[in-house]
Design a protein around this motif. Structure first.
Motif, PDB file in Angstrom:
ATOM      1  N   ARG A 148     146.956 -18.506  78.215  1.00 40.85           N
ATOM      2  CA  ARG A 148     145.662 -18.897  78.781  1.00 40.85           C
ATOM      3  C   ARG A 148     144.850 -17.697  79.289  1.00 40.85           C
ATOM      4  NH1 ARG A 148     144.159 -23.188  76.676  1.00 40.85           N
ATOM      5  NH2 ARG A 148     142.532 -23.276  78.243  1.00 40.85           N
ATOM      6  N   PRO A 149     144.674 -16.665  78.458  1.00 37.28           N
ATOM      7  CA  PRO A 149     143.870 -15.510  78.881  1.00 37.28           C
ATOM      8  C   PRO A 149     142.381 -15.840  78.877  1.00 37.28           C
ATOM      9  CG  PRO A 149     144.423 -15.292  76.579  1.00 37.28           C
ATOM     10  CD  PRO A 149     145.140 -16.535  77.085  1.00 37.28           C
ATOM     11  N   ALA A 150     141.603 -14.982  79.507  1.00 42.07           N
ATOM     12  CA  ALA A 150     140.147 -15.101  79.429  1.00 42.07           C
ATOM     13  C   ALA A 150     139.675 -14.597  78.071  1.00 42.07           C
ATOM     14  CB  ALA A 150     139.498 -14.298  80.543  1.00 42.07           C
ATOM     15  N   LEU A 151     140.355 -13.568  77.572  1.00 37.93           N
ATOM     16  CA  LEU A 151     140.056 -12.959  76.279  1.00 37.93           C
ATOM     17  C   LEU A 151     141.345 -12.366  75.751  1.00 37.93           C
ATOM     18  CD1 LEU A 151     138.133 -11.586  74.085  1.00 37.93           C
ATOM     19  CD2 LEU A 151     138.017  -9.668  75.686  1.00 37.93           C
ATOM     20  N   VAL A 152     141.576 -12.499  74.459  1.00 39.55           N
ATOM     21  CA  VAL A 152     142.757 -11.894  73.845  1.00 39.55           C
ATOM     22  C   VAL A 152     142.339 -11.114  72.614  1.00 39.55           C
ATOM     23  CG1 VAL A 152     143.366 -13.970  72.512  1.00 39.55           C
ATOM     24  CG2 VAL A 152     145.128 -12.293  73.034  1.00 39.55           C
ATOM     25  N   VAL A 153     142.982  -9.953  72.423  1.00 40.83           N
ATOM     26  CA  VAL A 153     142.695  -9.090  71.296  1.00 40.83           C
ATOM     27  C   VAL A 153     143.955  -8.942  70.447  1.00 40.83           C
ATOM     28  CG1 VAL A 153     141.883  -6.821  70.565  1.00 40.83           C
ATOM     29  CG2 VAL A 153     141.053  -7.799  72.726  1.00 40.83           C
ATOM     30  N   PHE A 154     143.783  -9.090  69.141  1.00 44.88           N
ATOM     31  CA  PHE A 154     144.866  -8.948  68.176  1.00 44.88           C
ATOM     32  C   PHE A 154     144.524  -7.851  67.171  1.00 44.88           C
ATOM     33  CE2 PHE A 154     144.771 -13.560  69.190  1.00 44.88           C
ATOM     34  CZ  PHE A 154     146.071 -13.730  69.653  1.00 44.88           C
ATOM     35  N   ASN A 155     145.466  -7.575  66.267  1.00 45.67           N
ATOM     36  CA  ASN A 155     145.240  -6.737  65.098  1.00 45.67           C
ATOM     37  C   ASN A 155     145.015  -7.689  63.927  1.00 45.67           C
ATOM     38  OD1 ASN A 155     145.938  -5.143  62.635  1.00 45.67           O
ATOM     39  ND2 ASN A 155     146.333  -3.554  64.163  1.00 45.67           N
ATOM     40  N   ASP A 156     144.041  -7.398  63.079  1.00 49.77           N
ATOM     41  CA  ASP A 156     143.759  -8.323  61.966  1.00 49.77           C
ATOM     42  C   ASP A 156     144.793  -8.263  60.850  1.00 49.77           C
ATOM     43  OD1 ASP A 156     143.063  -6.194  60.210  1.00 49.77           O
ATOM     44  OD2 ASP A 156     140.921  -6.573  60.362  1.00 49.77           O
ATOM     45  N   ALA A 157     145.704  -7.290  60.898  1.00 47.33           N
ATOM     46  CA  ALA A 157     146.810  -7.168  59.933  1.00 47.33           C
ATOM     47  C   ALA A 157     146.342  -7.221  58.481  1.00 47.33           C
ATOM     48  CB  ALA A 157     147.875  -8.229  60.202  1.00 47.33           C
ATOM     49  N   GLY A 158     145.133  -6.746  58.241  1.00 47.07           N
ATOM     50  CA  GLY A 158     144.601  -6.764  56.884  1.00 47.07           C
ATOM     51  C   GLY A 158     144.034  -8.107  56.471  1.00 47.07           C
ATOM     52  N   VAL A 159     143.936  -9.024  57.393  1.00 43.33           N
ATOM     53  CA  VAL A 159     143.426 -10.382  57.225  1.00 43.33           C
ATOM     54  C   VAL A 159     144.348 -11.234  56.348  1.00 43.33           C
ATOM     55  CG1 VAL A 159     141.482 -11.857  56.617  1.00 43.33           C
ATOM     56  CG2 VAL A 159     141.063  -9.629  57.661  1.00 43.33           C
ATOM     57  N   GLY A 160     144.675 -10.787  55.142  1.00 47.52           N
ATOM     58  CA  GLY A 160     145.646 -11.484  54.307  1.00 47.52           C
ATOM     59  C   GLY A 160     145.134 -12.732  53.620  1.00 47.52           C
ATOM     60  N   LYS A 161     146.043 -13.368  52.914  1.00 50.77           N
ATOM     61  CA  LYS A 161     145.744 -14.572  52.155  1.00 50.77           C
ATOM     62  C   LYS A 161     145.273 -15.688  53.086  1.00 50.77           C
ATOM     63  CE  LYS A 161     147.707 -17.757  48.814  1.00 50.77           C
ATOM     64  NZ  LYS A 161     148.882 -18.142  48.038  1.00 50.77           N
ATOM     65  N   ASP A 162     144.211 -16.332  52.706  1.00 50.37           N
ATOM     66  CA  ASP A 162     143.651 -17.452  53.478  1.00 50.37           C
ATOM     67  C   ASP A 162     143.357 -17.060  54.927  1.00 50.37           C
ATOM     68  OD1 ASP A 162     143.857 -19.142  51.214  1.00 50.37           O
ATOM     69  OD2 ASP A 162     145.926 -19.643  51.739  1.00 50.37           O
ATOM     70  N   ALA A 163     143.040 -15.778  55.155  1.00 53.50           N
ATOM     71  CA  ALA A 163     142.713 -15.259  56.490  1.00 53.50           C
ATOM     72  C   ALA A 163     143.842 -15.468  57.497  1.00 53.50           C
ATOM     73  CB  ALA A 163     141.397 -15.845  56.995  1.00 53.50           C
ATOM     74  N   ALA A 164     145.087 -15.420  57.004  1.00 51.70           N
ATOM     75  CA  ALA A 164     146.252 -15.649  57.866  1.00 51.70           C
ATOM     76  C   ALA A 164     146.327 -14.667  59.031  1.00 51.70           C
ATOM     77  CB  ALA A 164     147.535 -15.583  57.042  1.00 51.70           C
ATOM     78  N   GLY A 165     145.874 -13.442  58.847  1.00 51.43           N
ATOM     79  CA  GLY A 165     145.962 -12.430  59.891  1.00 51.43           C
ATOM     80  C   GLY A 165     145.021 -12.637  61.064  1.00 51.43           C
ATOM     81  N   ILE A 166     144.066 -13.552  60.912  1.00 50.46           N
ATOM     82  CA  ILE A 166     143.125 -13.853  62.003  1.00 50.46           C
ATOM     83  C   ILE A 166     143.040 -15.353  62.288  1.00 50.46           C
ATOM     84  CG2 ILE A 166     141.749 -11.746  61.762  1.00 50.46           C
ATOM     85  CD1 ILE A 166     139.694 -13.481  60.171  1.00 50.46           C
ATOM     86  N   ALA A 167     144.032 -16.092  61.851  1.00 45.29           N
ATOM     87  CA  ALA A 167     144.035 -17.552  62.029  1.00 45.29           C
ATOM     88  C   ALA A 167     144.039 -17.980  63.493  1.00 45.29           C
ATOM     89  CB  ALA A 167     145.237 -18.163  61.301  1.00 45.29           C
ATOM     90  N   ALA A 168     144.462 -17.100  64.387  1.00 47.42           N
ATOM     91  CA  ALA A 168     144.467 -17.438  65.811  1.00 47.42           C
ATOM     92  C   ALA A 168     143.058 -17.572  66.371  1.00 47.42           C
ATOM     93  CB  ALA A 168     145.228 -16.374  66.599  1.00 47.42           C
TER      94      ALA A 168
END
Length: 115
Positions: free
Chosen positions: A41-61
């Motif tokens: 339950r953060p106010a903001l969270v930052v991830f790595n896009d991991a190259g985005v991947g198939k069906d945008a799996a790397g940013i699905a969050a």
């Protein structure tokens, strides 16, 4: 943000202490990482896009968290090391943002740290 910044290599480390904070993680932005962020339950969270991947799996969050009103963005895998939150924080360049993060000023091409 009132809760300060929490820098964690894995989003799993934020589950207990991430509530209301800006969480900068080294984790990919996939669905599994999104579920841990929901628990945190953060106010903001930052991830790595991991190259985005198939069906945008790397940013699905990002849309998953948007549905719960949590701001989330990802930095480009070419700008920061996956699994190293310090690299995300210091070197990351935003590549994707959900609507909530965009409303806070997150924009593709923007360096994370000064933002």
């Amino acid at each position: 943000m009132a809760g300060g910044v929490l820098i964690v290599d894995s989003i799993t480390e934020a589950v207990i202490s991430g509530a209301g904070r800006v969480v900068v993680s080294g984790s990919h932005g996939g669905t599994s990482a999104g579920h841990f962020a929901l628990q945190a339950r953060p106010a903001l969270v930052v991830f790595n896009d991991a190259g985005v991947g198939k069906d945008a799996a790397g940013i699905a969050a990002l849309p998953l968290l948007q549905a719960s009103g949590i701001a989330a963005c990802a930095v480009a895998h070419t700008s920061a090391r996956i699994g190293e939150a310090a690299s995300t924080h210091d070197d990351g360049v935003i590549s994707h943002a959900n609507r909530a993060a965009s409303a806070l000023g997150a924009a593709p091409g923007r360096p994370l740290r000064p933002w």
